[in-house]
Enzyme design. Structure first.
Site: not given
Length: 505
Positions: A129, A440
């Site tokens: 990411m 997240h």
């Protein structure tokens, strides 16, 4: 049992920001170390670990197609043809899967009273990411901070993380439209006991006239030159960590191009696959402490577009070129357990298609992120019999909301309206993004002060009950946060890697 010479000193599973921080830190401390980093996804053409915002449009699209895991090479519209009920592909930037990512489960099943994380997504490719993230680097504040790490040690780790990521801060007075937006937010949201409104620290830098975003490659630096024993092996799946007599001695890895499976022996194993796949690897390895996968949390996300008033028209201001994103930050505080942000999209360094309509040049963004009520029952669980696209234990997510969560979401909605009304007119009502949209995912391999069944690892990220096994990534963070977690994740990885490097001596 006779000792066996390891193949490498350190085996790192995952090539994202946490894995990169481990590799760079160990390599800097022990340049003679042999370090193997394995990544299940493919290499991306061009500079290793480059952020996609730094690429040309054609290169960015090519990179996105490569990292979509089971949908690699498939155009986004086709990949989103069979998705969870209630997810609208037309809102993919804000509410579903981003380009370059793929859903954990396109058709999740929720338990009674649960809302799940239907938009939970991940990427598979070199850099993880770290080639897609928004580069926002706020520091954790008050209860977001990790109590089992002394405050001065956490601050030192955050300092080093800012260096590794190349974080820039806006200094000086209010300049341009970002300054005008900051002043408006401060007048409304500053107050006793609240962290003052400022600008978002960002992992960006100027190169000539171009603002460059820090990708994973910035963390890795020149490790291939400075550490001859470093190797990054793509399209390589870590099937399981091999544990003998309570000691991690390596991992079984699969070359996904040939199907060949081998045992790589290592003095230390570090699993930094991400907040969902790290517990998956541990589960597949038979390393299953009671807290594994539990305490799953992500912050709530509410994003709205605003038509800016005349006084905030970007055309009336010179561009603010001080090495940051011009993103106004309303920080988390315990008295206000959420983080807000405001940004004018015109002149934004993000590569957004704004069109030629003058009205689009007056668009602003208002975003609020709320801290989740962390509970043991919220979890990613793994099947003993079913497997996913990679042949790993299939995931399912259990996730609900408490009364406190509903109160936080309502306060986010009110704050979205307040902040939008200060600067313009809302284009649409604030809407809570689908669960999982923030990307997240925390708490699944959380750290704790003692091995009491409520954590997976110690304050140095060493897995309880297994020697020489470490974990990293957002999943290590044990607290409820509204702040973006990447800075904290890199800080924790650096702190752990310093301890691991000392053990190599």
């Amino acid at each position: 049992m006779a000792a066996t010479t390891p193949d490498v000193d350190v085996l790192i599973v995952g090539s994202g920001p946490a894995g990169a921080a481990f590799a760079r830190t160990i390599g800097d401390a022990v340049p003679s170390a042999t370090i193997l980093m394995v990544e299940v996804g493919p290499a991306i053409p061009g500079v290793r670990g480059e952020h996609t915002q730094n690429m040309t449009e054609s290169d960015r699209v090519a990179a996105q197609l490569l990292t979509q895991g089971p949908h690699a090479g498939i155009e986004r519209a086709t990949a989103l043809a069979d998705i969870a009920e209630g997810i609208d592909p037309s809102l993919e930037f804000r509410q579903t899967v981003l380009p370059g990512l793929f859903f954990v489960d396109p058709r999740p099943v929720h338990g009674c009273g649960e809302v799940g994380l239907p938009a939970a997504s991940m990427a598979s490719g070199v850099g993880g990411m770290g080639i897609y993230w928004a580069a926002s680097c706020p520091r954790p504040r008050q209860s977001e901070r990790i109590a089992c790490i002394p405050g001065d040690q956490l601050d030192a780790a955050l300092d080093r993380a800012e260096q590794l990521l190349g974080v820039s801060r806006v200094e000086g007075g209010d300049i341009g439209v970002p300054g005008a937006l900051r002043a408006a937010m401060a007048a409304e949201f500053d107050g006793p006991g609240l962290s003052p409104v400022g600008f978002m620290p960002s992992a960006v830098r100027w190169e000539g006239d171009t603002l460059r975003f820090s990708g994973t490659g910035v963390i890795l630096g020149e490790i291939e030159r400075t550490v001859p024993g470093f190797e990054l092996r793509s399209e390589t799946l870590a099937r399981r960590v091999v544990v003998e007599d309570g000691v991690a001695i390596g991992a079984e890895i699969e070359d996904r191009r040939t199907g060949a499976v081998t045992l790589v022996r290592a003095r230390h194993v570090v699993v930094c696959a991400d907040g969902l796949r790290t517990p998956q690897v541990l589960f597949a390895s038979g390393v299953r402490p009671p807290a594994l996968g539990h305490h799953l949390n992500e912050h709530f996300q509410m994003v709205s577009f605003v038509q800016l008033n005349d006084e905030f028209d970007p055309a009336a201001f010179p561009p603010d070129e001080r090495g940051a994103l011009g993103y106004v930050l309303i920080p988390f505080s315990d008295a206000r357990p959420m983080q807000g942000g405001v940004m004018a999209l015109a002149n934004s360094p993000y590569k957004l298609s704004m069109g030629d309509d003058p009205a689009t040049q007056r668009l602003g963004l208002v975003a609020w992120y709320g801290a989740k009520d962390v509970l043991h029952r919220d979890a990613v669980e793994f099947s003993e019999t079913e497997t996913d696209f990679y042949g790993m234990p299939k995931m399912s997510i259990r996730y609900g909301r408490t009364e406190r969560d509903l109160e936080t979401i309502e306060q986010m909605r009110r704050n979205s309206l307040r902040s939008a009304e200060l600067i313009g007119r809302l284009i649409e009502e604030p809407t809570l993004a689908a669960g999982g949209s923030s990307l997240h995912y925390q708490g699944t391999v959380r750290m704790g002060a003692v091995d009491d069944g409520l954590s997976v690892c110690d304050p140095y990220s060493r897995v309880w009950g297994v020697e020489n096994l470490y974990v990293g990534g957002n999943g290590v963070i044990p607290t409820a946060t509204a702040a973006n977690p990447t800075l904290t994740t890199v800080a924790l990885a650096w702190r752990s890697a310093i301890r691991l490097a000392a053990a190599l001596g």
